[in-house]
Design an enzyme around this catalytic site. Structure first.
Site, mmCIF file in Angstrom:
data_model
loop_
_atom_site.group_PDB
_atom_site.id
_atom_site.type_symbol
_atom_site.label_atom_id
_atom_site.label_comp_id
_atom_site.label_asym_id
_atom_site.label_seq_id
_atom_site.Cartn_x
_atom_site.Cartn_y
_atom_site.Cartn_z
ATOM 1 N N TYR A 1 0.631 -1.209 -0.109
ATOM 2 C CA TYR A 1 0.091 -0.161 0.050
ATOM 3 C C TYR A 1 0.830 1.235 0.089
ATOM 4 O O TYR A 1 0.188 2.259 -0.230
ATOM 5 C CB TYR A 1 -0.818 -0.007 1.205
ATOM 6 C CG TYR A 1 -1.950 -1.070 1.192
ATOM 7 C CD1 TYR A 1 -1.727 -2.490 1.330
ATOM 8 C CD2 TYR A 1 -3.226 -0.739 0.737
ATOM 9 C CE1 TYR A 1 -2.563 -3.346 1.071
ATOM 10 C CE2 TYR A 1 -4.339 -1.885 0.349
ATOM 11 C CZ TYR A 1 -3.900 -3.115 0.599
ATOM 12 O OH TYR A 1 -4.851 -4.296 0.473
ATOM 13 N N ASP B 1 -12.585 -9.161 4.699
ATOM 14 C CA ASP B 1 -13.676 -9.205 3.767
ATOM 15 C C ASP B 1 -14.380 -10.688 4.145
ATOM 16 O O ASP B 1 -15.770 -10.903 4.446
ATOM 17 C CB ASP B 1 -13.528 -9.023 2.522
ATOM 18 C CG ASP B 1 -13.654 -7.746 2.051
ATOM 19 O OD1 ASP B 1 -13.630 -6.946 2.708
ATOM 20 O OD2 ASP B 1 -14.159 -7.448 0.844
ATOM 21 N N LYS C 1 2.957 -15.431 4.785
ATOM 22 C CA LYS C 1 3.164 -16.477 3.734
ATOM 23 C C LYS C 1 4.564 -16.522 3.679
ATOM 24 O O LYS C 1 5.322 -16.145 2.553
ATOM 25 C CB LYS C 1 2.452 -16.017 2.510
ATOM 26 C CG LYS C 1 2.514 -16.869 1.252
ATOM 27 C CD LYS C 1 1.575 -18.079 1.644
ATOM 28 C CE LYS C 1 1.558 -18.897 0.330
ATOM 29 N NZ LYS C 1 0.997 -20.280 0.567
ATOM 30 N N ASP D 1 -3.218 -18.867 3.375
ATOM 31 C CA ASP D 1 -4.266 -20.085 2.576
ATOM 32 C C ASP D 1 -4.987 -20.893 3.642
ATOM 33 O O ASP D 1 -6.376 -20.957 3.608
ATOM 34 C CB ASP D 1 -3.425 -20.649 1.659
ATOM 35 C CG ASP D 1 -2.128 -21.399 2.030
ATOM 36 O OD1 ASP D 1 -1.616 -20.671 3.003
ATOM 37 O OD2 ASP D 1 -1.548 -22.219 1.315
ATOM 38 N N ASP E 1 -6.416 -6.843 4.417
ATOM 39 C CA ASP E 1 -7.534 -6.381 3.354
ATOM 40 C C ASP E 1 -8.338 -7.587 3.309
ATOM 41 O O ASP E 1 -9.516 -7.515 3.345
ATOM 42 C CB ASP E 1 -6.805 -5.771 2.514
ATOM 43 C CG ASP E 1 -7.894 -4.935 1.629
ATOM 44 O OD1 ASP E 1 -9.066 -5.104 1.733
ATOM 45 O OD2 ASP E 1 -7.354 -4.240 0.678
#
Ligand code: ATP
Length: 373
Positions: free
Chosen positions: A150, A267, A206, A239, A263
């Site tokens: 970002y 959701d 990750k 994941d 982010d």
């Protein structure tokens, strides 16, 4: 926070005798619609606030070419206690320049390094996962908010040709990673009706695919975890974390992760609680002016139709009250929202029939009823 015994750990120091000053940036699309509803409860909640509206939005930009004006950051930082934000984003504005300058500008400029997103189910019937109770879906995600891709480091070469090359850098600093991990430990220890005897922090990365950037996360996490033997520390790759959000949300208390993963995961967190219409968030620097916004964006597809769910904005306002040290007002507001959800007095996205304003009426009715205190 949830629960009467919860103490929000990131709030402002008390300032006896001074009204708190709140900047409101309603923004675009459904932003102004949900902000209007949320602000209706400020009077009934009884905490005197001084509210000032700022016009930054697509309309304002198209008229003036202004996004975040010079001096705004300092004004907000020094003269306001909190910012209540609706949403920014409008198809008429190229490249999302307003959202980038204003929202990212405030997150970075005010160093709001904790993006706090509660994943807290209000009512079983809102959860699309079979058999999950409110106790099961009751955790926080702390998303790092000032680094990652970002920061928009990178560039492209031979743009719009078949040989185009594009690079976005993922920035991770030891300082930035460590402070968000520390915040997760602070928060995990706050009672919130969890079924775990020992508070839990789960770090999500990750590192198997991103050994440099996320190796840093792992090392910082191990060091901070070692200082908190009273907390159960664990790690998941992103994941697997996505799968576990759906399969066993009850395993989490505080989940800490990077800007990009946070982010995306939040959701999913919103989805297991009923969707974006009920998902609140704070962009926080402990003890400083911080910004509170619903997780949803400006949703141009439903703007102006009375379809927007205002409950995310009400829950966001509750987080703002927590930040001001007004935990009682925050709790009253959250209980009022729970009440309307249980009564089915909600908008269509969560199975009701009410309009945005009618849902706002319902919350207001609960708060102004003689039994609400
Ligand atoms: P952004 O790019 O900022 O995320 P967006 O408009 O692409 O913005 P959102 O605004 O987050 O995406 O919303 C995605 C969809 O979810 C919307 O198109 C809308 O249909 C639905 N939605 C979002 N917020 C609400 C809400 N408060 N009430 C009802 N539906 C909503």
């Amino acid at each position: 926070m949830t629960g009467a015994d919860s103490v929000y750990p990131f709030g402002l120091a008390p300032v006896p005798g001074r009204r708190r000053r709140i900047a409101v940036i309603a923004g675009d699309g459904i932003g102004p619609e949900v902000v209007e509803q949320a602000l209706r409860v400020v009077g009934p909640l009884g905490v005197p606030l001084e509210i000032q509206h700022f016009p930054w939005s697509a309309n304002h930009y198209l008229q003036t070419q202004e996004t975040l004006p010079k001096g705004a950051l300092i004004e907000l930082r020094d003269q306001f206690d909190a910012i209540f934000f609706g949403a920014l984003g409008d198809p008429r504005v190229p490249d999302g320049v307003v959202a980038r300058d204003v929202l990212l500008g405030l997150r970075f400029g005010l160093d709001l390094y904790i993006n706090l997103r509660p994943v807290q189910l209000l009512d079983e019937k809102l959860c699309p996962v079979k058999g999950k109770s409110r106790r099961d879906v009751n955790f926080w995600v702390l998303r790092e908010n000032t680094e990652g891709p970002y920061v928009q480091m990178g560039g492209s070469f031979k743009r719009d040709t078949p040989d185009e090359v594009a690079i976005s850098e993922d920035l991770n600093t030891r300082r930035g990673v460590e402070r968000i991990i520390r915040a997760a430990y602070t928060l995990a220890k706050v009672p919130h009706g969890s079924s775990h005897d020992t508070p839990r922090v789960c770090m999500v990365d990750k590192a198997n695919a991103l050994p440099h950037a996320h190796g840093l996360w792992q090392r910082a996490f191990r060091e901070v975890a070692a200082e908190h033997r009273d907390v159960q520390s664990s790690h998941l790759f992103v994941d697997v974390a996505a799968m576990e959000f759906v399969r066993t949300p009850e395993r989490f208390d505080a989940v800490v992760t990077s800007n990009l993963f946070g982010d995306i995961l939040t959701d999913l967190g919103a989805a297991i609680c009923g969707g974006l219409g009920v998902a609140a968030s704070g962009n926080i620097h402990p003890g400083r002016c911080s910004l509170f916004e619903p997780v949803h964006g400006s949703a141009p597809d439903i703007a102006g139709k009375g379809l927007a769910n205002p409950l995310a904005a009400f829950l966001t306002l509750a987080m703002l009250y927590d930040h001001l040290g007004e935990g009682r007002a925050a709790e009253r507001l959250r209980r009022a929202v729970e009440h309307v959800v249980l009564a089915g007095q909600v908008t269509r996205d969560v199975g009701g029939t009410l309009s945005t304003a009618e849902c706002g009426d319902a919350v207001l009715r609960v708060l102004t009823s003689p039994t609400s205190n």
